[in-house]
Design an enzyme around this catalytic site. Structure first.
Site, PDB file in Angstrom:
ATOM      1  CB  SER A 147      -0.945   0.001   1.198  1.00 44.09           C
ATOM      2  OG  SER A 147      -0.225  -0.187   2.402  1.00 44.09           O
ATOM      3  CG  HIS A 174      -4.051  -1.164  -1.554  1.00 43.22           C
ATOM      4  ND1 HIS A 174      -4.549   0.110  -1.481  1.00 43.22           N
ATOM      5  CD2 HIS A 174      -3.705  -1.503  -0.284  1.00 43.22           C
ATOM      6  CE1 HIS A 174      -4.478   0.542  -0.230  1.00 43.22           C
ATOM      7  NE2 HIS A 174      -3.973  -0.420   0.519  1.00 43.22           N
ATOM      8  CE  LYS A 202      -7.411  -0.820   1.550  1.00 45.13           C
ATOM      9  NZ  LYS A 202      -7.619   0.272   2.489  1.00 45.13           N
TER      10      LYS A 202
HETATM   11  N1  PMP Z   1      -4.722  -4.451   4.062  1.00 45.09           N
HETATM   12  C1  PMP Z   1      -4.111  -3.409   3.476  1.00 45.09           C
HETATM   13  C2  PMP Z   1      -2.887  -3.663   2.654  1.00 45.09           C
HETATM   14  C3  PMP Z   1      -4.625  -2.114   3.630  1.00 45.09           C
HETATM   15  O1  PMP Z   1      -4.017  -1.069   3.049  1.00 45.09           O
HETATM   16  C4  PMP Z   1      -5.803  -1.926   4.409  1.00 45.09           C
HETATM   17  C5  PMP Z   1      -6.451  -0.567   4.599  1.00 45.09           C
HETATM   18  N2  PMP Z   1      -5.639   0.518   4.596  1.00 45.09           N
HETATM   19  C6  PMP Z   1      -6.383  -3.044   5.002  1.00 45.09           C
HETATM   20  C7  PMP Z   1      -5.831  -4.281   4.804  1.00 45.09           C
HETATM   21  C8  PMP Z   1      -7.601  -2.905   5.860  1.00 45.09           C
HETATM   22  O2  PMP Z   1      -8.755  -2.847   5.079  1.00 45.09           O
HETATM   23  P1  PMP Z   1     -10.057  -2.096   5.596  1.00 45.09           P
HETATM   24  O3  PMP Z   1      -9.842  -0.646   5.325  1.00 45.09           O
HETATM   25  O4  PMP Z   1     -11.159  -2.702   4.801  1.00 45.09           O
HETATM   26  O5  PMP Z   1     -10.182  -2.378   7.052  1.00 45.09           O
END
Ligand code: PMP
Length: 409
Positions: free
Chosen positions: A197, A225, A256
């Site tokens: 991310s 992502h 997302k």
């Molecule tokens: N995994 C990754 C790589 C993320 O970037 C995120 C959110 N930033 C999540 C999991 C968590 O997902 P959620 O926002 O649906 O809780």
């Protein structure tokens, strides 16, 4: 659909004196401020899309994970309304009690079909999906090996599991192989983001799957992502790399590219059955509202019907990265719609984000704990709704700010 904005917030009462037991917080916040790590929130008004209004300023929106432009799409709003009309707003209970409704069941089925697995399980968030799943797969007698750039929800899942945690260098499969070979643990689990991310880099899934196969380890891949973006059907990088047989646990998020909320795990029905019993973030948390599941189902229909959203985005993102690299910017290993420009210190990242905002673009500064100290960056999240002119403007501004030859590299 006629929408009224929510009523203005009523100011809360003046705070009482800080209790002595909480006095330490004042110093802790002061230290964050001094290090340039204070995180003020901006208030967003209205729907987001190509533009976003933050604290009363309209900016071109390069700061959202709404990669396919679905978060503000009226089709999702309508689908959410239909599900809320049919099933009410709140789920009322955890899924194993009475919270698992017909629309949740339909969504799990649709996710399993999209990923080509036989089953899938919904979680209240992607964070809960990672944390609860890891802790359900390994325990104190086990080993979990985690890429150093994995998301916080993976890190917390590793800690929660009480397994021995070994962090391997980013995408370093050779080191991982040595870690697995040396481990006497009862069970071994390798965990990785598929699209990182903060780096926009991609995990070497085929090599990871090989290493896991050789050492009898489980492989969990977080597609947060990549869901909706990669692969012929849009299910993610596991599909795009043809590694489904070697990735045992496929985590994704609906929050997302799919523009809704919630997380999921897809895989073998035996795995999913185990998680239904053992993943505490599933068992002990209220199912997410049926309206959210209804919106996510609609998003999956859009992903199937409009592949040009993801293909167009990836094409424009490739051109954008090329242009920045040709202009001399270091994007690390970025190879997707997440484009980080590493600037070093927190103040430098904040200054660059402020400069871009002054030119009408929201590109957030990313600082610790999201990245390591000294690796602060501005992170441009490209989305389907950005047109060539938006990308030209951002590329020119980034190159000019870095002193890389101005507007026409
Ligand atoms: N995994 C990754 C790589 C993320 O970037 C995120 C959110 N930033 C999540 C999991 C968590 O997902 P959620 O926002 O649906 O809780």
């Amino acid at each position: 659909m006629a929408c009224r904005p929510p009523p203005p917030a009523t100011p809360p009462p003046e705070p009482a004196a800080l209790p002595e037991a909480l006095a330490w917080i004042t110093g802790a916040l002061e230290r964050l401020r001094e290090a340039g790590l204070e995180r003020p929130r901006r208030v967003r008004a209205g729907r987001q899309g190509r533009e976003v209004e933050l604290d009363g300023r309209r900016l071109v929106n390069f700061g959202s994970n709404d990669y396919l432009g679905l978060a503000g799409d009226v089709r999702l709003t309508r689908a959410a309304s239909r599900a809320a009309c049919a099933e009410g707003f709140g789920a009322g209970a955890s899924p194993l009690v009475s919270g698992h409704s017909a629309v949740h069941a339909a969504l799990e089925g649709a996710l399993a079909r999209l990923l080509g697995t036989s089953d899938a399980l919904l979680f209240p968030s992607g964070f809960a999906a990672n944390a609860a799943t890891i802790a359900a797969l390994v325990g104190p007698d086990d080993l979990v090996a985690s890429d150093e750039r994995n998301h916080a929800s993976i890190i917390d899942g590793c800690r929660l599991s009480r397994a021995t945690v070994v962090v391997y260098p980013h995408r370093d499969v050779a080191t991982l192989g040595r870690i697995l070979a040396a481990s006497p643990a009862r069970r071994r689990l390798v965990v990785t983001d598929t699209l990182f991310s903060m780096d926009g880099s991609v995990a070497p899934l085929a090599d990871l799957a090989d290493a896991c196969e050789r050492h009898g380890a489980m492989l969990l891949a977080d597609e947060a992502h990549a869901t909706g973006i990669f692969g012929a059907r849009g299910s993610g990088l596991v599909e795009a790399t043809g590694t489904a047989a070697g990735v045992h646990v496929r985590v994704g998020t609906l929050s997302k590219a799919l523009g809704a909320a919630g997380g999921f795990v897809a895989g073998h029905p035996r795995l999913v059955d185990w998680l239904r019993h053992a993943a505490r973030g599933y068992v002990f948390s209220t199912a997410h509202p049926p309206a959210v599941a209804g919106a996510a189902l609609e998003a999956l229909a859009v992903v199937a019907a409009e592949p040009e959203r993801r293909t167009g985005l990836l094409e424009r993102a490739a051109g954008f990265r090329d242009r920045l690299r040709r202009g001399g910017l270091d994007l690390g290993a970025a190879e997707a719609q997440i484009v980080p420009v590493v600037v070093g210190g927190a103040e430098a990242a904040l200054a660059l984000a402020a400069r871009l905002a002054a030119e009408g673009m929201f590109v957030p500064a990313i600082r610790p704990p999201s990245v390591a100290p000294g690796r602060c960056l501005v992170r441009a999240s490209l989305a389907w709704h950005h047109d060539d002119a938006d990308l030209d403007r951002l590329a020119a501004a980034l190159l000019a700010a870095a002193g890389c030859g101005g507007r026409h590299p």
